[in-house]
Structure formats: structure tokens, C-alpha cells
Design a protein around this motif. Structure first.
Motif, mmCIF file in Angstrom:
data_model
loop_
_atom_site.group_PDB
_atom_site.id
_atom_site.type_symbol
_atom_site.label_atom_id
_atom_site.label_comp_id
_atom_site.label_asym_id
_atom_site.label_seq_id
_atom_site.Cartn_x
_atom_site.Cartn_y
_atom_site.Cartn_z
ATOM 1 N N ILE A 3 0.844 -1.204 0.000
ATOM 2 C CA ILE A 3 0.000 0.000 0.000
ATOM 3 C C ILE A 3 0.877 1.252 0.000
ATOM 4 O O ILE A 3 0.576 2.222 -0.701
ATOM 5 N N THR A 49 -5.878 0.975 -2.321
ATOM 6 C CA THR A 49 -6.112 -0.009 -1.258
ATOM 7 C C THR A 49 -6.714 -1.313 -1.777
ATOM 8 O O THR A 49 -6.709 -2.311 -1.071
ATOM 9 N N GLN A 50 -7.251 -1.276 -3.012
ATOM 10 C CA GLN A 50 -7.858 -2.463 -3.615
ATOM 11 C C GLN A 50 -8.819 -3.147 -2.643
ATOM 12 O O GLN A 50 -9.759 -2.519 -2.197
ATOM 13 N N ASP A 51 -8.569 -4.392 -2.294
ATOM 14 C CA ASP A 51 -9.543 -5.087 -1.446
ATOM 15 C C ASP A 51 -9.173 -5.051 0.036
ATOM 16 O O ASP A 51 -9.653 -5.864 0.810
ATOM 17 N N ASP A 52 -8.301 -4.136 0.383
ATOM 18 C CA ASP A 52 -7.878 -4.042 1.779
ATOM 19 C C ASP A 52 -8.850 -3.131 2.535
ATOM 20 O O ASP A 52 -8.912 -1.932 2.281
ATOM 21 N N TYR A 53 -9.617 -3.719 3.451
ATOM 22 C CA TYR A 53 -10.605 -2.940 4.202
ATOM 23 C C TYR A 53 -10.125 -2.654 5.627
ATOM 24 O O TYR A 53 -10.897 -2.243 6.469
ATOM 25 N N SER A 54 -8.847 -2.935 5.901
ATOM 26 C CA SER A 54 -8.364 -2.820 7.279
ATOM 27 C C SER A 54 -8.036 -1.382 7.661
ATOM 28 O O SER A 54 -7.758 -0.547 6.789
ATOM 29 N N GLY A 57 -4.459 -0.729 6.743
ATOM 30 C CA GLY A 57 -4.313 -0.365 5.337
ATOM 31 C C GLY A 57 -4.650 1.102 5.106
ATOM 32 O O GLY A 57 -3.918 1.823 4.421
ATOM 33 N N ASN B 143 -4.924 -11.972 -7.705
ATOM 34 C CA ASN B 143 -4.811 -11.368 -6.379
ATOM 35 C C ASN B 143 -4.142 -9.995 -6.515
ATOM 36 O O ASN B 143 -3.203 -9.845 -7.301
ATOM 37 N N THR B 145 -2.010 -8.283 -5.043
ATOM 38 C CA THR B 145 -0.563 -8.109 -4.834
ATOM 39 C C THR B 145 0.269 -8.946 -5.800
ATOM 40 O O THR B 145 1.492 -8.966 -5.710
#
Lengths: 146, 175
Positions: A3, A49-54, A57, B143, B145
Motif C-alpha cells: 500500500i 487499497t484495492q480489497d484491503d478494508y483494514s 491499510g 490477487n 498483490t
């Protein structure tokens, strides 16, 4: 890590974009420009961030961009030679009521644009303007004749 | 002579001395920015599927899948097997490059069995009669990454333990 790297790349890209797009487009917030800004933000967010929901992140992404922004403004402050590239310099558009057409063309501005901006600054005529300066922020400063 | 506003240098800001090339630099950089989507139209950054056709004495295999991808992309890999002779027990074996950093969302129709064949993904398709076709649809997602440059994606078509066809290609995954 990923990220932060994405943040750096996208920050540099957006910074480049804001420098090359032109001040006029950046400063005017017409309905289309507003939509464009929202679309731009949304597109960048997905790449960032794409699929990072944290929370981690989000903190990494925002932290990267905020740090780079501070670094850019500090660099412009610390190294004057960098200021030209990072922020740009003002451009004089009107001197003593006379329009400098060459400078106006360079910034893709028309006399009508200038007159509109003058009117919003309560100046009825460009002839009443001592100085009109296109600032690096994209706004036009008007100094009326005394 | 009227007073010049603070911070304004007439030579620099009015006469644009030393700034005559700025506009060309700006135009050049803008052209670079605009070139990216134009290049993308020519499939440089991928997504458009490619078709590869292999023909052997016992079978032909047509593979339809993109070889340039980007992180997060959903894509289909279609494997079209046409038996020229009777294939008693067809196996489609995929090299690790097909699964590395990919989510395999679905395989339709479901293979009879799935196994590892020396680290490869071995999908048992069963009997394909002479002149018959079998189309295997696989849905993938890259994916986010996953980044690759020239990663090998190999496919083997076997009849039991006999190798009928082999195909290999390189894929690129852009970040």
C-alpha cells in the motif's frame, strides 16, 4: 508495504497530473470538474487499497500520502529552485489595465474568462485593473488602480 | 511607475524569461499522461483474451485466456478439447503459473477429480469420445498483490499417463 508503494506511485502521478493539467482546470470547479474530481478519487482509491478494508491499510495509505505532501511542501520551502517545478510561479496577466495576451494564451485563458473573474472581484472593467496575476493555486488576484 | 506587487519579478512573471520552455514541458508530460490510455487500447496492459490453438494426432486444444493481466482482474480461461481419437481418461494438467497468486473462483464443469501432479494442478476430465468436444471454463481473479513478468503458464493434455499435447506461454501481470 504494498500500500505504501502504491501510495507513492499514485501520489507522484496525481502530483504530476495537477502540474500538467493546468491551473485553470484545477481552480475552476464547474459541475463537470466536480464530477471529474469524484471519479478521480474513486479510481485512485481502488488502485491504492484495492480489497484491503483494514484500518492498518487505511492508515498506511493516508499516512503515505500525507507524509509525501508534507515532504513536497517542505522541499519547495527549503529549496527555492524546486519551487518552480513543485508549485510553479505566478504569471502576470494584466498590467496597468492592459492585457498581456501572450501570457493569457499560455494559460489557455480568454479575455472573457478574465473579465468574468474581474467581475466576481467587483471590477467592472479590465481597464480598472492595475495588476491581474494568475497565482500558482489557479486563482487570479486583482489589484485595482488607485 | 506603479508599485510592483510583493513577490512578483517582472522579468520572470510578466516577460516569462527563462520560462519559455515550461509550457512545452507541460505539454510533453500531458502527452505522456494521455499516451497511457491510448497504449492501453492496444492491449498493452492486458485483459483482452488471446487464442492459442494446438493440434496433435489424438486431440486439439484451444486455449482462450488473456496473457496480460492486472491486479484484481477477473478473467476466464477456456480450454476447448476436441478429441480426434478416443481419449479414455483425459487429464488437463495446469502448471503452477496458472494458480500462483490467483483465486480460482470456479471450474465448470467440475472435474471428476483434482490432484497434484508434481506440483501441477491435475484435473481429471474423464472420457472424451472421438470427434467429441469438451470445454472447460475456469474463472480466475488475480490477487491484488500478484505481479509477474514472463511467468510460465503451461498446459498438458494427457490421456491417463500418456502425454497428448503440451503448451506453454508467458504471462505478464501489471500492478
Amino acid at each position: 508495504m504494498d500500500i505504501a508503494l502504491r501510495g507513492i506511485v499514485l501520489f507522484l502521478f496525481v502530483y504530476l497530473l495537477t502540474r500538467v493539467i493546468g491551473r485553470r482546470e484545477l481552480s475552476s470547479l464547474q459541475p463537470f470538474d466536480l464530477i471529474l474530481l469524484i471519479v478521480l478519487g474513486d479510481s485512485i482509491q481502488q488502485g491504492l487499497t484495492q480489497d484491503d478494508y483494514s484500518i492498518t491499510g487505511a492508515v498506511s495509505a493516508v499516512g503515505t500520502i500525507a507524509s509525501l505532501r508534507v515532504l513536497a511542501s517542505w522541499s519547495a520551502f527549503r529549496f527555492p529552485w524546486l519551487r518552480r517545478a513543485l508549485d510553479g510561479h505566478p504569471v502576470v496577466l494584466v498590467e496597468d489595465g492592459k492585457v498581456i495576451e501572450k501570457n493569457l494564451r499560455r494559460e489557455r485563458l480568454t479575455i472573457d474568462d478574465l473579465a468574468e473573474q474581474a467581475r466576481t472581484n467587483e471590477l467592472a472593467s479590465i481597464a480598472d485593473v492595475q495588476w491581474a496575476i494568475f497565482e500558482p493555486s489557479g486563482t487570479i488576484s486583482f489589484i485595482p488602480k488607485q | 511607475m506603479t508599485e510592483i506587487p510583493d513577490g512578483i519579478v517582472l522579468k520572470r512573471d510578466r516577460d516569462l524569461e527563462g520560462r519559455q520552455y515550461d509550457v512545452w514541458i507541460r505539454r510533453g508530460l500531458m502527452s505522456l499522461v494521455a499516451a497511457v490510455p491510448v497504449i492501453a487500447l492496444f492491449n498493452v496492459f492486458g485483459q483482452r483474451p488471446e487464442t492459442h490453438m494446438l493440434v496433435g494426432p489424438a486431440a486439439s486444444l484451444k486455449i482462450y485466456a488473456p496473457d496480460r493481466l492486472r491486479g484484481g482482474l477477473l478473467f476466464e480461461g477456456r480450454f476447448h478439447i476436441t478429441a480426434r481419437q478416443d481419449i479414455k481418461d483425459a487429464y488437463l494438467v495446469l502448471g503452477p503459473g496458472w494458480a500462483e497468486g490467483m483465486s480460482i473462483n470456479t471450474i465448470e464443469p467440475s472435474p471428476v477429480s483434482e490432484a497434484s501432479n508434481s506440483g501441477r494442478l491435475s484435473l481429471e476430465l474423464g472420457h472424451i469420445g472421438a470427434g467429441k468436444s469438451f470445454i472447460l471454463f475456469m474463472q480466475f481473479q488475480v490477487n491484488p498483490t500478484n505481479i509477474a513478468l514472463g511467468r510460465k503458464q503451461t498446459v498438458w493434455l494427457n490421456d491417463g499417463s500418456d502425454r497428448l499435447l503440451t503448451f506453454s506461454r508467458d504471462i505478464t501481470i501489471f500492478p
